[in-house]
Design a protein around this motif. Structure first.
Motif, mmCIF file in Angstrom:
data_model
loop_
_atom_site.group_PDB
_atom_site.id
_atom_site.type_symbol
_atom_site.label_atom_id
_atom_site.label_comp_id
_atom_site.label_asym_id
_atom_site.label_seq_id
_atom_site.Cartn_x
_atom_site.Cartn_y
_atom_site.Cartn_z
ATOM 1 N N GLY B 177 0.818 -1.201 0.000
ATOM 2 C CA GLY B 177 0.000 0.000 0.000
ATOM 3 C C GLY B 177 0.854 1.254 0.000
ATOM 4 O O GLY B 177 0.388 2.348 -0.301
ATOM 5 N N VAL B 179 3.423 3.974 -1.322
ATOM 6 C CA VAL B 179 3.471 4.528 -2.683
ATOM 7 C C VAL B 179 4.791 5.203 -3.032
ATOM 8 O O VAL B 179 4.951 5.682 -4.145
ATOM 9 N N ALA B 212 9.098 4.228 -7.253
ATOM 10 C CA ALA B 212 8.147 5.328 -7.210
ATOM 11 C C ALA B 212 8.651 6.419 -6.284
ATOM 12 O O ALA B 212 8.921 6.174 -5.115
ATOM 13 N N GLY B 213 8.793 7.615 -6.805
ATOM 14 C CA GLY B 213 9.219 8.739 -5.979
ATOM 15 C C GLY B 213 8.066 9.676 -5.688
ATOM 16 O O GLY B 213 6.929 9.439 -6.096
ATOM 17 N N GLN B 214 8.370 10.741 -4.976
ATOM 18 C CA GLN B 214 7.370 11.789 -4.793
ATOM 19 C C GLN B 214 7.079 12.449 -6.133
ATOM 20 O O GLN B 214 5.949 12.751 -6.461
ATOM 21 N N ASN B 215 8.140 12.674 -6.885
ATOM 22 C CA ASN B 215 8.004 13.344 -8.174
ATOM 23 C C ASN B 215 8.503 12.494 -9.327
ATOM 24 O O ASN B 215 7.999 12.604 -10.431
ATOM 25 N N SER B 216 9.485 11.683 -9.061
ATOM 26 C CA SER B 216 10.033 10.882 -10.156
ATOM 27 C C SER B 216 9.150 9.659 -10.380
ATOM 28 O O SER B 216 8.618 9.087 -9.445
ATOM 29 N N LEU B 217 9.013 9.294 -11.630
ATOM 30 C CA LEU B 217 8.152 8.187 -12.029
ATOM 31 C C LEU B 217 8.985 6.967 -12.342
ATOM 32 O O LEU B 217 10.160 7.070 -12.634
ATOM 33 N N ALA B 218 8.346 5.815 -12.316
ATOM 34 C CA ALA B 218 8.999 4.623 -12.823
ATOM 35 C C ALA B 218 8.561 4.428 -14.273
ATOM 36 O O ALA B 218 7.381 4.232 -14.549
ATOM 37 N N TYR B 219 9.503 4.519 -15.168
ATOM 38 C CA TYR B 219 9.208 4.250 -16.584
ATOM 39 C C TYR B 219 9.497 2.773 -16.847
ATOM 40 O O TYR B 219 10.515 2.240 -16.408
#
Lengths: 622, 470
Positions: B177, B179, B212-219
């Protein structure tokens, strides 16, 4: 014998009781295989059909959310308010929530009969053909030079035939939901006849879907596929001399995933807390070690196993399917190679506050253990919430969960675990049927990929040219669906009920979105490519499974009618005017010429089908 | 440039980070102890490339049969407890690891790698691989008595022994759960270093909270590279109107939250695909990622993609990257002796090939790979397998690794000692926070940033385990 429904009583307090005997929770036609094999129902009763048409008819009103404000204890009279859909779209969306595909006929039937009566009739639909029977019919359970006993991939043919055909699609939708909670994956099992073992597991889920949870729990516990998957098969008692301890896998996962979960729950699915506000763990590792002893001593039952010459070497034996389709046994004399003594632990077994005395028989031990799990107050909210998520919406209100859990705890006739009552509570809840869902920006769930493919097959009349459904695993993330029925990568399913996609609008809104666990920059294009190929050219070896599109081809000369039809049967008439226009324009862009008009019509249909199946109003089931 | 870095995004990241640090507080034992480390100057323009690669072993790897007690006394203890699931000692000679002269492990332990791991044995000998012993999630250091007492002042991590929750805890310091993962936190810090922010965190193995970051995404990228949508932007079933409708329908914003999220992912996939495959198209790596017959190519395929993306780093315009790869199959309650070896061979081949590829690129010391898993397993046997545990041994591999030696504390080979909580389930003596902090410092996080990526680090004495040259 028929119990009358008390008018005006709140639905969840008095879920529809349709059976001849209050103590007999579910009515269904037992599949021939189960009857022939004499699988008991766990309470010493035989499995027989039970519902009366009168009870079903009387039950209809019980599902009405409107006007049911009275209190319990009124004079037993048949209910009169039968809730009906306000529109064809609402009817279509209901059929898609309770089933796999829909059609103008089904939509019209719900509109005319009302939600609950139509649902009752659908739930009463007997199993059309079991997965095991289908395998046998196709010759796949025969020992011959084809060596089907080594072909796990036959399971995919079986399950896709099951999902795409048969009048019992409501039961199958329920079974599919259960298969993603009580997970067994063929990827984790070994031995001969894997497809048959999985078919039997699937058949149990179907047979028990509208039966009692306690029976379901016992059947899956003793099922050989489960025995392989979570290692109860061959699990041996502790040995103080060597230090060997029982395998803990099933003990852990049956608690964490199949019955009670990790934290004590209130009836609405929220966590109970201790004095300091912390959640309370349901079990400790000591409980696991205690329960693990319960599941020792089991193995395949070879008593009835057929013996056939091995096609490669006639001096060797291949056993028939019986050991993988009959329940496992703790009677060691029935094993393939009977050991001198039982492998069941004779020790005292303590877990969850229950203590089973030393020396208790394996059978009695199992009864006590499964009763303990079954009667734990967590089961209703824990399983109920997940069923809502699989069928209706990812984020049910606490009150919705509580109503479903109440139906689990008591079907209105004092019976706990009546899954027929539970599924009806899920599907007929006011929250599920609310007309405001149409415009809600959070209600609903992402349609999972395997349901999209199964829906395509049912909606457009997919058939197998060979009759053998020559399709396979759809798990590949880069070229297929990234999901495949009965092929989860682990007992945790392809996605978890608590999954929150990172950096998402869902996360910002504090929503879970389980199906998004398999949505990413790889699987999204893969889905489109897979479907665009299957929709157009068919699926499987030699394109064995093809849609007929007969109704759609007949509409191809009238693009607005075609797009409205596709909208109705695929999304439940949810397309926005803009998206409807986009799809319409694309259909109209395909000219119907004079040289090959039928092929042009088909092209219009596939354009319409694919574009509808990538539209946001389709991808999200509301 | 492909997708320009967003100054606004970086500014917000900075502000949020500042707020979190304030919330985390600085008056911890750790913060005092860090004074000597000084601020590192990473994450500023002009720095060299660095990549961190998490190799996740789903299901709970049996570390006892991966790094096996080898000296006669400890091997005998191991074999007596493990009985039928013990590795044979005679198979271990070629992969025995030499303990450095200046190290003495608990009970004079000597270890051997599993015989399926000759590649990692060679890297250990070259000084490019180090085992980190008995590492696992902890909130505070725990003794066995404290573990048993389970008090509020010495809490256990939540939901121990549970697969999904411990996967999440390893990746994000919280159960399922959660994030935001610590790979993503590092990505947040790195965003401003990368012109194309979207390629900061990349997974070749499905969705994982780690990235998964606060701002960075997982591509996400597949072993086949980025996946193009057939017909999109061209002709779908022969119609260009249909081809453009496909893109419109997939990518338009919706009011519904879930539909909007789906459209966002579809748009990102479509936008990045051509660029990524273009960059990968120019890559030529001689190192083979094709395993010998009998060894699965799953992990090698993923790490090959990672290696190729790293080779294309200049085209992708990135200076700091966090990668995630992973394979399943480790939950071996049964058939441990037949199924574990092939998995270890798969890890060995893939991680060795990956290291060789970074050597080929001349950036071996800029890339660090490390293993992680749900948990370790029991030392006891259940007949033909082992059950869920807690602490486990893991490996770090790379040119910056101070390899050829051990980090952390070796556990006794016992089911009664105080470094296990029953049946040989290891009570970790090194925390994931310490592992994370060490990797983070190498990656370029400043000591003051560490509480952001390793939230419990203030409770531990060692923010730097020393296995990397900073």
């Amino acid at each position: 014998m028929t119990k009358a429904i008390q008018a005006g009583r709140a639905r969840i307090d008095a879920p529809c009781e349709t059976t001849d005997s209050p103590a007999f929770p579910a009515s269904y036609e037992a599949p021939p295989e189960l009857r022939v094999r004499g699988i008991p129902d766990g309470k010493g009763r035989s499995i027989v059909a039970g519902a009366s048409a009168l009870a079903l008819a009387a039950c209809g009103g019980g599902g009405s959310g409107s006007g049911s404000g009275g209190s319990a204890g009124g004079t037993p009279t048949p209910a009169v308010n039968i809730r009906k859909p306000q529109s064809a779209g609402e009817a279509a969306r209901f059929t898609l929530s309770v089933g796999i595909g829909t059609s103008p006929t089904r939509i019209a039937a719900v509109q005319s009969e009302g939600f609950a009566p139509w649902l009752d009739a659908q739930m009463k639909e007997p199993i059309a053909q079991t997965g095991l029977a289908w395998l046998q019919t196709r010759g796949y359970s025969t020992v011959d030079a084809n060596k089907y006993y080594n072909m796990a991939g036959l399971m995919d043919r079986m399950i896709w035939n099951q999902l795409m055909t048969g009048a019992d699609q409501v039961r199958k939708r329920a079974a599919l939901a259960l298969s993603e909670i009580m997970v067994v994956s063929i990827n984790g099992i070994t031995g001969s006849w894997r497809a048959q073992a999985m078919a039997q597991y699937w058949d149990i889920l179907n047979a028990r879907a509208f039966g009692n949870f306690r029976d379901l729990l016992e059947d899956i516990t003793l099922n050989p596929a489960m025995g392989y998957f979570l290692n109860t098969k061959g699990n041996r008692k502790e040995d103080p001399r060597t230090g060997r301890v029982p395998d803990e896998n099933y003990a852990r996962e049956v608690m964490q995933l199949f019955t009670i979960g990790l934290y004590e729950l209130n009836i609405d699915g929220t966590w109970k807390t201790d004095g300091s506000g912390h959640p309370i763990e349901t079990y400790t590792n000591a409980d696991i070690e205690g329960l693990a002893k319960v599941f020792t001593g089991y193995d395949l039952d070879f008593t009835n196993a057929g013996r056939f010459p091995n096609p490669d070497d006639p001096t060797k034996v291949v056993y028939g399917i019986e050991p993988v389709v009959e329940p496992m046994t703790a009677d060691h004399t029935r094993f393939l190679r009977p050991p001198r003594e039982t492998y069941h632990s004779p020790a005292e077994k303590s877990f969850l506050g229950t203590t089973i005395p030393a020396g208790t028989s394996a059978q009695e031990t199992l009864r006590i253990a499964l009763d303990t799990l079954f009667n734990h107050p967590n089961v209703g909210p824990f399983i109920g919430r997940q069923l809502i998520q699989r069928l209706v919406t990812s984020n049910p209100s606490n009150a919705y969960v509580a109503r479903v859990a109440a139906a689990f705890n008591n079907n209105g006739s004092g019976v706990r675990g009546d899954l027929r009552a539970v599924f009806k509570a899920v599907w007929l809840d006011d929250e599920a049927l609310a007309s405001g869902n149409q415009t809600s920006v959070t209600f609903g769930k992402l349609r999972e990929p395997i349901l999209r493919l199964a829906q395509w097959g049912r909606t457009f009349g997919a058939t197998s040219a060979s009759g053998n459904w020559l399709v396979g695993d759809t798990s590949d993330v880069a070229s297929e669906l990234g999901q495949s029925p009965l092929r989860s990568p682990s007992v945790f399913n392809f996605f978890r009920p608590g999954y929150v996609p990172a950096n998402s609008n869902a996360a910002n809104a504090s929503l879970v979105a389980p199906e998004f666990q398999i949505v990413n920059e790889t699987t999204t294009p893969a889905y489109v490519n897979f479907m665009s190929d299957v929709i157009n050219r068919g699926w499987g070896s030699a394109r064995d499974v093809k849609a007929q599109y007969s109704a759609e081809i007949a509409m191809a000369d009238d693009p607005p009618a075609l797009v409205d039809h596709l909208d109705a049967v695929l999304t439940g008439s949810r397309l926005s005017p803009g998206n409807r226009g986009t799809i319409l324009a694309a259909i109209q862009d395909v000219p119907i010429g004079t040289r090959n008009p039928d092929s042009d019509r088909m092209r219009r249909v596939v354009v319409g089908v694919l574009l509808t199946m990538v539209a946001p109003e389709y991808l999200v089931q509301v | 440039m492909f997708i320009g870095k967003a100054p606004e995004l970086s500014r917000r990241a900075f502000l949020r980070r500042t707020g979190q640090l304030a919330a985390a507080g600085t008056a911890t034992s750790y913060a005092m102890g860090l004074a000597g480390l000084g601020e590192l100057a990473a994450f500023s323009p002009g720095n060299d490339y660095k990549a961190l690669v998490c190799v996740f072993l789903y299901g709970g790897n049996d570390h006892y049969n991966m790094l096996v007690p080898y000296d006669p006394a400890n091997y005998q203890r191991y074999a007596e407890i493990r009985t039928s699931i013990a590795r044979g000692r005679s198979t271990l000679g070629a992969t025995a690891l030499a303990t450095p002269d200046d190290q003495t492990l608990t009970d004079d332990l000597q270890y051997a790698l599993a015989p399926e791991m000759p590649g990692l044995k060679a890297l250990y000998d070259e000084g490019a691989m180090a085992p980190v012993l008995n590492v696992g999630p902890l909130i505070v250091p725990l003794t066995k008595a404290q573990y048993n007492a389970n008090s509020a002042s010495n809490p256990r991590p939540a939901k121990l022994f549970s697969h999904n929750d411990q996967q999440s805890t390893w990746q994000s310091f919280a159960p399922e759960g959660s994030v935001v993962g610590w790979g993503g936190r590092l990505g947040d810090l790195a965003l401003s270093s990368n012109s194309n922010a979207i390629f900061t965190n990349i997974s070749a193995s499905g969705n994982a909270v780690f990235l998964a970051g606060q701002n960075s995404l997982a591509y996400q990228v597949s072993s086949k590279g980025a996946i193009a949508i057939n017909g999109l932007g061209g002709k779908l079933y022969g119609s260009s109107v249909a081809g453009s409708a496909l893109e419109t329908l997939l990518t338009q914003p919706s009011n519904h939250v879930l539909a909007r999220d789906h459209a966002t992912i579809a748009k990102r996939s479509i936008d990045a695909q051509g660029f990524v495959n273009g960059a990968l198209g120019g890559v030529n790596l001689a190192t083979s990622f094709t395993p010998p017959t009998g060894i699965s190519g799953r992990l090698a395929g993923q790490l090959n993609t990672v290696a190729r993306l790293i080779a294309a780093r200049n085209q992708l315009e990135v200076r700091r990257q966090v990668y995630f790869v992973g394979i399943g199959g480790f939950d071996l309650h049964d058939a441990l002796t037949t199924r574990h070896g092939p998995l270890l061979a798969e890890i060995d081949f893939a991680m060795t090939a990956f290291y060789r590829a970074t050597q080929e690129m001349g950036i071996a010391d800029k890339v660090t790979a490390f293993t992680a898993s749900d948990f370790g397993r029991t030392l006891t046997s259940n007949g033909d397998g082992s059950d869920h545990g807690w602490g486990a041994h893991h490996f770090v591999v790379g040119g910056a690794v101070n390899g050829g030696r051990y980090y952390g504390t070796a556990p006794s080979v016992s089911v009664r000692s105080d470094d296990q909580v029953g049946n040989g389930r290891l009570l970790p003596t090194t925390s994931v926070d310490e592992l994370t902090a060490t990797l983070g410092l190498w990656f370029g996080a400043s000591p003051s940033d560490l509480p952001l990526i390793a939230p419990n680090i203030g409770n531990f004495a060692r923010p730097n385990l020393g296995f990397l040259s900073l």
